[in-house]
Every structure is written in C-alpha cells, then in structure tokens.
Design an enzyme around this catalytic site. Sequence first.
Site, PDB file in Angstrom:
ATOM      1  N   GLY A  33     -18.289  10.456  71.498  1.00 12.16           N
ATOM      2  CA  GLY A  33     -19.397  10.112  72.403  1.00 12.16           C
ATOM      3  C   GLY A  33     -20.672  10.831  71.977  1.00 12.16           C
ATOM      4  N   HIS A  34     -20.560  12.139  71.714  1.00 13.01           N
ATOM      5  CA  HIS A  34     -21.724  12.889  71.224  1.00 13.01           C
ATOM      6  C   HIS A  34     -22.216  12.304  69.898  1.00 13.01           C
ATOM      7  CE1 HIS A  34     -19.607  16.234  73.544  1.00 13.01           C
ATOM      8  NE2 HIS A  34     -20.808  16.223  74.103  1.00 13.01           N
ATOM      9  N   GLY A 144     -26.176  10.237  77.357  1.00 14.40           N
ATOM     10  CA  GLY A 144     -25.088   9.285  77.545  1.00 14.40           C
ATOM     11  C   GLY A 144     -25.099   8.656  78.934  1.00 14.40           C
ATOM     12  N   GLN A 145     -24.788   7.369  78.978  1.00 18.04           N
ATOM     13  CA  GLN A 145     -24.609   6.657  80.256  1.00 18.04           C
ATOM     14  C   GLN A 145     -23.474   7.276  81.068  1.00 18.04           C
ATOM     15  OE1 GLN A 145     -26.145   4.253  81.900  1.00 18.04           O
ATOM     16  NE2 GLN A 145     -24.547   3.893  83.431  1.00 18.04           N
ATOM     17  N   ASP A 147     -23.064  10.174  81.983  1.00 11.88           N
ATOM     18  CA  ASP A 147     -23.655  11.020  83.031  1.00 11.88           C
ATOM     19  C   ASP A 147     -24.870  10.286  83.595  1.00 11.88           C
ATOM     20  OD1 ASP A 147     -22.039  13.648  82.719  1.00 11.88           O
ATOM     21  OD2 ASP A 147     -22.597  13.092  80.685  1.00 11.88           O
ATOM     22  N   MET A 181     -14.636   9.443  76.977  1.00 12.39           N
ATOM     23  CA  MET A 181     -14.527  10.673  76.195  1.00 12.39           C
ATOM     24  C   MET A 181     -15.296  11.779  76.895  1.00 12.39           C
ATOM     25  SD  MET A 181     -14.734   9.432  72.321  1.00 12.39           S
ATOM     26  CE  MET A 181     -13.549   8.226  71.731  1.00 12.39           C
ATOM     27  N   SER A 182     -14.699  12.971  76.911  1.00  4.52           N
ATOM     28  CA  SER A 182     -15.326  14.127  77.553  1.00  4.52           C
ATOM     29  C   SER A 182     -14.735  15.390  76.956  1.00  4.52           C
ATOM     30  CB  SER A 182     -15.050  14.089  79.059  1.00  4.52           C
ATOM     31  OG  SER A 182     -15.290  15.358  79.638  1.00  4.52           O
ATOM     32  N   ARG A 184     -14.088  17.866  78.541  1.00  6.81           N
ATOM     33  CA  ARG A 184     -13.135  18.383  79.538  1.00  6.81           C
ATOM     34  C   ARG A 184     -11.759  17.717  79.448  1.00  6.81           C
ATOM     35  NH1 ARG A 184     -18.077  19.019  82.914  1.00  6.81           N
ATOM     36  NH2 ARG A 184     -18.211  21.221  83.457  1.00  6.81           N
TER      37      ARG A 184
HETATM   38  P1  AMP Z   1     -22.216  17.338  77.261  1.00  2.00           P
HETATM   39  O1  AMP Z   1     -21.939  18.064  75.972  1.00  2.00           O
HETATM   40  O2  AMP Z   1     -20.983  16.962  78.005  1.00  2.00           O
HETATM   41  O3  AMP Z   1     -23.279  17.998  78.084  1.00  2.00           O
HETATM   42  O4  AMP Z   1     -22.834  15.936  76.802  1.00  2.00           O
HETATM   43  C1  AMP Z   1     -23.953  15.860  75.972  1.00  2.00           C
HETATM   44  C2  AMP Z   1     -24.473  14.449  75.965  1.00  2.00           C
HETATM   45  O5  AMP Z   1     -23.460  13.567  75.496  1.00  2.00           O
HETATM   46  C3  AMP Z   1     -24.861  13.957  77.362  1.00  2.00           C
HETATM   47  O6  AMP Z   1     -26.042  13.176  77.257  1.00  2.00           O
HETATM   48  C4  AMP Z   1     -23.685  13.132  77.764  1.00  2.00           C
HETATM   49  O7  AMP Z   1     -23.996  12.116  78.689  1.00  2.00           O
HETATM   50  C5  AMP Z   1     -23.285  12.524  76.436  1.00  2.00           C
HETATM   51  N1  AMP Z   1     -21.888  12.089  76.478  1.00  2.00           N
HETATM   52  C6  AMP Z   1     -20.812  12.803  76.915  1.00  2.00           C
HETATM   53  N2  AMP Z   1     -19.690  12.057  76.860  1.00  2.00           N
HETATM   54  C7  AMP Z   1     -20.064  10.835  76.407  1.00  2.00           C
HETATM   55  C8  AMP Z   1     -19.361   9.612  76.140  1.00  2.00           C
HETATM   56  N3  AMP Z   1     -18.055   9.495  76.349  1.00  2.00           N
HETATM   57  N4  AMP Z   1     -20.074   8.555  75.682  1.00  2.00           N
HETATM   58  C9  AMP Z   1     -21.420   8.655  75.485  1.00  2.00           C
HETATM   59  N5  AMP Z   1     -22.125   9.782  75.696  1.00  2.00           N
HETATM   60  C10 AMP Z   1     -21.478  10.849  76.157  1.00  2.00           C
END
Ligand code: AMP
Length: 277
Positions: A33-34, A144-145, A147, A181-182, A184
Amino acid sequence: MQVVKPLFEARALRQKLSGTVGFVPTMGYLHEGHLALVKQARIENSAVIVSIYVNPTQFGPREDFGAYPRDLNRDLELLKGGGVDIVFVPSDDEMYPPEFSSWVDVEKVTERLEGAARPGHFRGVATVVAKLFNIVQPSRAYFGQKDAQQVMVIKRMVADLNMGIEIVVVPTLRESDGLAMSSRNIYLSPKERQAAMILFKALTLARQLRRGGEKDAEEIRRQMTALIQKEPLAQIDYVSIADAEALEELSSIDRPAVASLAVRIGKTRLIDNMPLE
Ligand code: AMP
C-alpha cells in the site's frame, strides 16, 4: 536514494532538488500500500521524498505507540529501486523538543468516527503533517484512501492554511482475500487474520445492498453490524454510512456516500472503508 536523519540535512537536500517534489509521509513498516503511493509519486514528479516517522502525538495514552512495528532496514530494502530520492527519518528530539507548544487543530471533520474514537489523534496527525510539509516543501503529497478521514483532515488543513500543496489520494491496496494492507496486520494471529476478513465482507455487503437500490442507511448499518457480530473474534467500534464530502452520518443515501468501520480483532484495532457510488 539518500537516507537522512538530521532535519537541517533534509532541508539542504530538498533545496538541491529541482522541478516538482512528490512526498509520501509514512510511519514505516512498509507494505505494498505504501509502495503504491511511492509509485504514483514517482510517475507524477521530478523527485520523490518518503518520510518514516512513528509520530508519538497521534497515539492516545492507551494505544499501541510502544508496540507499533518498526524496522528501518527492512523499509529501506523495500524502497530500494523504487526511484526514491530522499528518505527522511526524523528523530523525536528534533520533531518534539521539550519546549514544543504549537498544534494544528482541524475542527468539524475531526469530530466524528476516528476523531471521536481516538481523542487527539487528528491533532497529532495534522501537526506532524504540517511540520513535515514545512520541512520537505513538496509540490504534491500522497495519502491512502484507506485512511479516508485523514485525507479529509489534511485537505481541510492545506486549504485553510493556504499551504498550496496538491493532495493526491491513492486507492486502498488489499490482500487477495480483501483485507486492507496495514502495518498493524502483523499483530494478528493466524486465527485473527482469518477473522479480519469480516471488515471487507461487511463493506462488500454495504456496496451490494447499495447497488441493489437500498437507500436506507440505517438498514445497511444494521445488516453490516449483524454480519460482523457473527464473527466471535470481532468487536465493533463503529459502523458508519456517511456523506462522502463531510462524513456526516446519513439516514437516506441521497448523495455520494462512504461505508466505513473500525473493528477490534482481539486486541488489534483495524479500520477500512469503501465508497458506495
Ligand atoms: P501509515 O504508515 O499507516 O501512516 O500510512 C502511510 C500512508 O500510507 C497513509 O497515507 C495511508 O493512508 C497509506 N496507506 C496505508 N495502508 C494503505 C493501503 N492498504 N493502501 C493504500 N494506502 C495505504
């Protein structure tokens, strides 16, 4: 790809870049996702900057800041070959020195859903993103959508504070069974990982109902809730059918809407959403 920690170095390197700069802020423990955000930034800009920073101010006192997964070497491996110019890895000392006292508070859109469930969360998010924007001075920033409410908060902040940065939203990347995807997801045991599919199933049900002509938002929430309650490992935080612009809960779906939810699977809190049009 240059990896920089001190803030003054990040600024100096940024100043040497010419043309447009695409920026991808992350908390690390990267996944596809990132990387989709990075790819999009690469296509649309002359240079790409990624930040990796687990921002302490967006976690509540009983949340998972301490346990949040961190592995910088793994992240750098994943970014290699992706056309990233600079990876900025700020330190807590520089981001939040003891005298730190300025915050960005976005009102209204932060009152509901994640904002209500996690008091202070969006204040931390808006503040750190504003700080990163000031350091990196990007032309475009990629979110990302996944969030969805965070995107609304950042767009509001950029417009209200005249930051002049284009916010680009990238669709949610999912595992083959639909789980978003996450970082977490690593917390989930194999049994919990199975159970976690219920989020996507509930969102898919909402979309099906809507496509079948259902306009009654409460009926959709009711059916989503009933489905999730059948999963013994799942505990609902919220189930929402809201207006896609302002995130206000709808009674009748008479405009573009988004289904979103937060569900605990064991101790892990997962969020996901799906546009209904
Ligand atoms: P985070 O590291 O979780 O703070 O996420 C960083 C960026 O990646 C944020 O803009 C999230 O919305 C995006 N993001 C996280 N998971 C996904 C995903 N599965 N698909 C697309 N973007 C994502």
